[in-house]
Design an enzyme around this catalytic site. Structure first.
Site, short mmCIF file in Angstrom:
data_model
loop_
_atom_site.label_atom_id
_atom_site.label_comp_id
_atom_site.label_asym_id
_atom_site.label_seq_id
_atom_site.Cartn_x
_atom_site.Cartn_y
_atom_site.Cartn_z
CE LYS A 131 11.27 19.18 -11.48
NZ LYS A 131 9.94 19.60 -11.92
CG HIS B 43 -1.67 -1.26 1.45
ND1 HIS B 43 -2.87 -1.57 0.87
CD2 HIS B 43 -1.31 -2.36 2.18
CE1 HIS B 43 -3.25 -2.78 1.26
NE2 HIS B 43 -2.31 -3.29 2.04
CB SER C 245 12.44 22.40 -15.73
OG SER C 245 11.70 23.59 -15.73
CD GLU D 72 8.24 11.97 -15.87
OE1 GLU D 72 7.28 12.60 -15.43
OE2 GLU D 72 9.29 12.52 -16.25
#
Ligand code: ARG
Length: 495
Positions: free
Chosen positions: A309, A176, A303, A316
């Protein structure tokens, strides 16, 4: 003018070759196809990638036609010569693919006829594009499955390498997404090896059902010529493990079903789902709040607005591309569902999803093998630039989550408490540790004994992360001894 008004006598072709696709079938048609319809129905600009399979299938067919005395040895030699020239034209980029000729099959046949005359026109004896295309797709896919098998192996080796270097590194195992129990990072990596092993097995299984010969089924019902289908199967390597040729046994089924392509795409989808789960973990692990791992900069991007970043674009995208491959599975399976026997043009729509599935899966596996395990540096003979593991961050995270609570319960059970009571006792201990903002192992013995008098000094052994890990020494468990045994098994299998 309606089609019915035309007769073959009206428009007998005066030339010796196929220039447009209408000439490929007959003079029955009285009006040319509009450009829109040509564009809508043609597949050559995507199915030309089947050219090698198409030529291999044609050569095997021609060889058998000659052996059976259906065409002459001279015609066979002309076909071979023409196909050799076409091969070099395609390889050099000189071959002119024509939209007018609809697909890869008619383009190659038309060029062959241009080069060798009547012999080229005899190639299609006892054959239809229906059994031809089914054969081409199977041959092409067989080759791709083999490449995918190699890539799956490379990815497994990368994961095994990382596992081997991190058997003793402990991270929180989650259920979980809540800290559950301490787990070896090597064990965690080997979980993915198991998944990719099954994916490779599925691919090998799909290969068996793909590697079956449709040719000789002709349009749908078989043919009147005395073909030797098993000879063609042998030439094309469509044989079982004993070298026995494997041939589709029903002509209607042979030309119409694409279940092998659907099965392949299902296996590819599952494999992408496994990659996607791994991607999700890599993304979580590399976020600042976890800081468990880093992946090499070349797999990330910055970024344009936030200078700090480093985004995990590759994982992804892999997660995103999984949706695309699963979409292709839906496309293919839906393509099949309403088709009556036998061949229908719907099946031309099998190619783009299948091709894109293969391309996406191959690129993804290749990039993951490198991102996880690194790239071979020829100077050192070692792989470099794979994921880097922050063992300290992982251990810190386990210590925050009372991951050894189950070990304390097990300790009490071994002292004679029923498990349910032990569970309850430990819940109180965890509550106390939370109040003191410390780990269970940091509670003084007297405090622990307050929860149960059976607790003795040796409790700290089971409350340590390493003690907890070592204790899970059953087959398939996370104890380093078990992980090393699994590593040895995988190494032997992947050698
Ligand atoms: N391009 C076609 C396909 O991909 C080849 C078979 C065409 N057969 C036919 N009867 N029109 O399916």
């Amino acid at each position: 003018m309606s089609k019915a008004q035309a007769t073959s006598a009206d428009s007998a072709p005066s030339h010796n070759q196929l220039d447009t696709k209408a000439q490929a079938w007959s003079a029955l048609f009285s009006e040319p196809m509009s450009d829109l319809v040509k564009r809508y129905t043609s597949s050559v600009f995507f199915d030309k990638r089947l050219w090698q399979a198409d030529i291999a299938g044609s050569l095997a067919h021609a060889e058998m036609l000659a052996a059976q005395g259906i065409i002459s040895a001279e015609d066979h030699a002309s076909i071979q010569r023409g196909m050799a020239q076409i091969t070099s034209e395609i390889e050099s980029g000189a071959f002119e693919w024509k939209l007018d000729l609809e697909d890869v099959h008619l383009n190659i046949e038309a060029r062959l006829t241009q080069l060798v005359g009547d012999a080229g026109k005899r190639l299609h004896t006892g054959r239809s594009r229906n059994d031809q295309v089914a054969t081409d797709v199977r041959l092409w896919l067989r080759g791709e499955i083999d490449l995918i098998g190699d890539l799956l192996k490379e990815l497994q080796v990368s994961l095994v390498d990382v596992a081997e270097q991190n058997v003793e590194v402990i991270l929180p195992g989650f259920t979980h997404l809540q800290v559950a129990q301490p787990v070896s990072f090597g064990h965690h990596m080997l979980a993915y090896v198991e998944m990719f092993k099954r994916d490779a097995e599925r691919m090998a299984d799909v290969r068996r059902r793909t590697n079956v010969l449709p040719l000789g089924s002709a349009a749908l019902a078989g043919t009147t010529y005395p073909l030797d289908r098993e000879r063609v199967a042998k030439t094309l390597g469509m044989v079982d493990a004993n070298g026995t040729p494997v041939v589709c046994q029903n002509s209607l089924d042979a030309v119409s079903d694409r279940d092998f392509a659907i099965e392949f795409t299902a296996a590819a989808s599952l494999c992408m789902v496994h990659v996607s789960r791994l991607s999700e973990e890599l993304i979580i692990w590399m976020s600042q709040n976890f800081g468990f791992i880093k992946i090499a900069d070349r797999f990330t991007t910055g970024s344009s607005i936030m200078p700090q970043k480093k985004n995990p674009d590759v994982p992804e995208l892999a997660r995103g591309k999984t949706g695309r491959v699963v979409g292709h599975l839906m496309g293919l399976i839906t393509l099949m569902k309403g088709q009556p026997l036998a061949y229908n043009k719907d099946n031309q729509e099998d190619k783009e999803p299948l091709f894109d599935t293969v391309d996406t899966l191959k690129d993804t596996l290749r990039i993951f093998a490198e991102m996880v395990g690194g790239q071979l540096n020829p100077a050192t003979g070692k792989k470099e630039g794979g994921i880097t593991v922050n063992a300290q961050a992982m251990e810190q995270a386990v210590l925050k989550g009372y991951a050894t609570a189950t070990d304390l319960a097990d300790y009490l059970v071994k002292k004679g408490l029923p498990f349910r009571d032990a569970h309850e006792t430990v819940a109180h201990a965890v509550k106390a540790a939370t109040t003191h903002a410390c780990d269970l192992s940091e509670l003084p013995l007297t405090v622990l004994q307050g929860f149960h008098p059976a607790i003795e000094k040796d409790v700290y052994e089971c409350l340590s992360l390493r003690g907890s890990l070592n204790a899970r020494n059953t087959l398939g468990g996370t104890a380093p001894a078990q992980v090393r045994a699994q590593l040895a098994r995988h190494r032997a299998r992947l050698a």
